[in-house]
Design a protein around this motif. Structure first.
Motif, mmCIF file in Angstrom:
data_model
loop_
_atom_site.group_PDB
_atom_site.id
_atom_site.type_symbol
_atom_site.label_atom_id
_atom_site.label_comp_id
_atom_site.label_asym_id
_atom_site.label_seq_id
_atom_site.Cartn_x
_atom_site.Cartn_y
_atom_site.Cartn_z
ATOM 1 N N ARG A 123 25.666 -26.201 21.451
ATOM 2 C CA ARG A 123 25.485 -26.846 20.145
ATOM 3 C C ARG A 123 25.333 -28.357 20.287
ATOM 4 O O ARG A 123 24.366 -28.943 19.795
ATOM 5 C CB ARG A 123 26.681 -26.500 19.262
ATOM 6 C CG ARG A 123 26.607 -27.035 17.846
ATOM 7 C CD ARG A 123 27.749 -26.452 17.048
ATOM 8 N NE ARG A 123 27.999 -27.188 15.819
ATOM 9 C CZ ARG A 123 29.034 -26.955 15.012
ATOM 10 N NH1 ARG A 123 29.893 -26.002 15.307
ATOM 11 N NH2 ARG A 123 29.198 -27.670 13.909
ATOM 12 N N TYR A 124 26.279 -28.976 20.969
ATOM 13 C CA TYR A 124 26.184 -30.427 21.150
ATOM 14 C C TYR A 124 25.133 -30.774 22.190
ATOM 15 O O TYR A 124 24.586 -31.879 22.185
ATOM 16 C CB TYR A 124 27.548 -30.992 21.549
ATOM 17 C CG TYR A 124 27.674 -32.476 21.276
ATOM 18 C CD1 TYR A 124 27.255 -33.007 20.064
ATOM 19 C CD2 TYR A 124 28.211 -33.340 22.224
ATOM 20 C CE1 TYR A 124 27.358 -34.356 19.805
ATOM 21 C CE2 TYR A 124 28.321 -34.699 21.966
ATOM 22 C CZ TYR A 124 27.890 -35.197 20.759
ATOM 23 O OH TYR A 124 27.992 -36.531 20.510
ATOM 24 N N ALA A 125 24.841 -29.836 23.096
ATOM 25 C CA ALA A 125 23.768 -30.052 24.073
ATOM 26 C C ALA A 125 22.432 -30.232 23.360
ATOM 27 O O ALA A 125 21.628 -31.092 23.737
ATOM 28 C CB ALA A 125 23.705 -28.878 25.043
ATOM 29 N N LEU A 126 22.188 -29.424 22.341
ATOM 30 C CA LEU A 126 20.958 -29.562 21.561
ATOM 31 C C LEU A 126 20.911 -30.907 20.852
ATOM 32 O O LEU A 126 19.871 -31.585 20.836
ATOM 33 C CB LEU A 126 20.862 -28.420 20.546
ATOM 34 C CG LEU A 126 19.704 -28.512 19.536
ATOM 35 C CD1 LEU A 126 18.363 -28.460 20.263
ATOM 36 C CD2 LEU A 126 19.808 -27.385 18.515
ATOM 37 N N VAL A 127 22.025 -31.312 20.282
ATOM 38 C CA VAL A 127 22.087 -32.574 19.546
ATOM 39 C C VAL A 127 21.779 -33.755 20.470
ATOM 40 O O VAL A 127 20.915 -34.590 20.173
ATOM 41 C CB VAL A 127 23.471 -32.744 18.888
ATOM 42 C CG1 VAL A 127 23.599 -34.140 18.275
ATOM 43 C CG2 VAL A 127 23.691 -31.683 17.825
ATOM 44 N N LEU A 128 22.469 -33.841 21.598
ATOM 45 C CA LEU A 128 22.274 -34.978 22.493
ATOM 46 C C LEU A 128 20.929 -34.920 23.202
ATOM 47 O O LEU A 128 20.382 -35.970 23.580
ATOM 48 C CB LEU A 128 23.407 -35.033 23.528
ATOM 49 C CG LEU A 128 24.776 -35.462 22.993
ATOM 50 C CD1 LEU A 128 25.760 -35.635 24.139
ATOM 51 C CD2 LEU A 128 24.675 -36.761 22.201
ATOM 52 N N CYS A 129 20.377 -33.733 23.376
ATOM 53 C CA CYS A 129 19.041 -33.619 23.959
ATOM 54 C C CYS A 129 18.008 -34.282 23.041
ATOM 55 O O CYS A 129 17.160 -35.052 23.499
ATOM 56 C CB CYS A 129 18.692 -32.153 24.187
ATOM 57 S SG CYS A 129 17.053 -31.883 24.906
ATOM 58 N N VAL A 130 18.105 -33.993 21.748
ATOM 59 C CA VAL A 130 17.189 -34.592 20.777
ATOM 60 C C VAL A 130 17.403 -36.103 20.688
ATOM 61 O O VAL A 130 16.447 -36.893 20.693
ATOM 62 C CB VAL A 130 17.369 -33.934 19.398
ATOM 63 C CG1 VAL A 130 16.527 -34.652 18.349
ATOM 64 C CG2 VAL A 130 16.988 -32.459 19.457
ATOM 65 N N ILE A 131 18.666 -36.516 20.630
ATOM 66 C CA ILE A 131 18.983 -37.944 20.538
ATOM 67 C C ILE A 131 18.496 -38.694 21.773
ATOM 68 O O ILE A 131 17.921 -39.788 21.686
ATOM 69 C CB ILE A 131 20.490 -38.147 20.342
ATOM 70 C CG1 ILE A 131 20.955 -37.546 19.004
ATOM 71 C CG2 ILE A 131 20.858 -39.629 20.410
ATOM 72 C CD1 ILE A 131 20.366 -38.193 17.795
ATOM 73 N N GLY A 132 18.715 -38.120 22.964
ATOM 74 C CA GLY A 132 18.283 -38.761 24.198
ATOM 75 C C GLY A 132 16.775 -38.915 24.275
ATOM 76 O O GLY A 132 16.267 -39.945 24.722
ATOM 77 N N TYR A 133 16.055 -37.901 23.803
ATOM 78 C CA TYR A 133 14.596 -37.984 23.820
ATOM 79 C C TYR A 133 14.096 -39.078 22.876
ATOM 80 O O TYR A 133 13.242 -39.889 23.234
ATOM 81 C CB TYR A 133 13.992 -36.639 23.430
ATOM 82 C CG TYR A 133 12.478 -36.640 23.438
ATOM 83 C CD1 TYR A 133 11.778 -36.477 24.621
ATOM 84 C CD2 TYR A 133 11.755 -36.838 22.261
ATOM 85 C CE1 TYR A 133 10.384 -36.496 24.641
ATOM 86 C CE2 TYR A 133 10.365 -36.860 22.269
ATOM 87 C CZ TYR A 133 9.687 -36.686 23.454
ATOM 88 O OH TYR A 133 8.318 -36.707 23.464
ATOM 89 N N LEU A 134 14.627 -39.112 21.662
ATOM 90 C CA LEU A 134 14.186 -40.103 20.682
ATOM 91 C C LEU A 134 14.554 -41.516 21.125
ATOM 92 O O LEU A 134 13.777 -42.460 20.926
ATOM 93 C CB LEU A 134 14.799 -39.799 19.315
ATOM 94 C CG LEU A 134 14.344 -38.488 18.651
ATOM 95 C CD1 LEU A 134 15.074 -38.270 17.333
ATOM 96 C CD2 LEU A 134 12.840 -38.495 18.433
ATOM 97 N N ALA A 135 15.740 -41.667 21.715
ATOM 98 C CA ALA A 135 16.138 -42.992 22.207
ATOM 99 C C ALA A 135 15.233 -43.437 23.347
ATOM 100 O O ALA A 135 14.887 -44.617 23.462
ATOM 101 C CB ALA A 135 17.593 -42.970 22.665
ATOM 102 N N GLY A 136 14.826 -42.499 24.200
ATOM 103 C CA GLY A 136 13.916 -42.839 25.288
ATOM 104 C C GLY A 136 12.556 -43.281 24.786
ATOM 105 O O GLY A 136 11.891 -44.096 25.428
ATOM 106 N N MET A 137 12.146 -42.768 23.628
ATOM 107 C CA MET A 137 10.877 -43.199 23.040
ATOM 108 C C MET A 137 10.925 -44.660 22.613
ATOM 109 O O MET A 137 9.889 -45.307 22.496
ATOM 110 C CB MET A 137 10.546 -42.325 21.822
ATOM 111 C CG MET A 137 10.280 -40.872 22.149
ATOM 112 S SD MET A 137 8.757 -40.623 23.083
ATOM 113 C CE MET A 137 7.544 -40.993 21.813
ATOM 114 N N ALA A 138 12.133 -45.177 22.379
ATOM 115 C CA ALA A 138 12.300 -46.587 21.987
ATOM 116 C C ALA A 138 12.553 -47.487 23.191
ATOM 117 O O ALA A 138 12.996 -48.625 23.017
ATOM 118 C CB ALA A 138 13.451 -46.714 20.988
#
Length: 219
Positions: free
Chosen positions: A76-91
């Protein structure tokens, strides 16, 4: 001395998880718990980019899902941080330059809200209604406050450490200037860029002289 990117990421994630579970979670602060693991993922993603950020986020979240007391579904939290990490990397800042603290702090603000909402949303899909009993509004407010207070003391340090890894293309010239650029609102890599420009001009001058010498020899 350079450190391998993977080893550094694993070490930072493990240390953050231990501190969060054994220290921050025991403070019994009202509302949410300060999310040091989220800040580590953000700091690494700002340096390594979206793909690495997603992978680091997934691994960090999975460790958090399995760490005791594991009271929710694994992944559950793996999905959350996966999405957050990807979006942060885009910045990720272009060429590692941070002109102000606005972008990273804005991302911390958005990540605190987004991770809480996404975590609660995934929980609602699997039948976990704990967020409703605690109060989603209180969780959002306290998560933002705690993470924003903790971010200036953690994310710049994480980014500076990540710059030292052997696979970072700007590690040699940046040093600690990226973190300093955030804290001082804008030095970025200007000093490194000036030195790099001087070396480039010197190389071009040597190449031009070599070309003239070769031309004379050919004559």
């Amino acid at each position: 001395m350079r450190i391998n990117r993977t080893l550094l990421s694993v070490a930072l994630v493990v240390v953050a998880l231990v501190v969060q579970v054994s220290v921050l979670a025991r403070l019994q602060l009202p509302g949410a718990t300060p999310d040091l693991l989220l800040l580590v993922v953000l700091g690494l993603a700002f340096v390594y980019g979206p793909v690495s950020g997603a992978l680091i986020g997934f691994g960090a979240g999975l460790l958090a899902d399995l760490a005791p007391p594991a009271d929710h579904a694994a992944g559950r939290y793996a999905l959350v941080l996966c999405v957050i990490g990807y979006l942060a990397g885009m910045a990720r800042p272009e060429k590692g330059q941070l002109k102000s603290a606005f972008t990273p702090m804005a991302f911390v603000f958005a990540a605190a809200i987004g991770s809480t909402l996404l975590y609660a949303g995934v929980g609602a899909l699997v039948g976990d209604t704990a967020a409703r009993h605690v109060g989603l509004g209180s969780l959002l407010f306290t998560a933002v406050v705690y993470d924003l207070l903790l971010a200036p003391f953690t994310v710049p340090l994480i980014m500076a450490l990540a710059r030292r890894t052997e696979n970072d293309p700007v590690a040699d010239n940046s040093g600690g200037d990226v973190a300093a650029g955030w804290m001082a609102s804008g030095t970025g890599l200007r000093i490194g860029d000036q030195r790099g420009g001087m070396r480039l001009r010197a190389a071009r001058s040597r190449a031009a002289r070599a070309g003239r010498i070769k031309g004379v020899k050919r004559l």
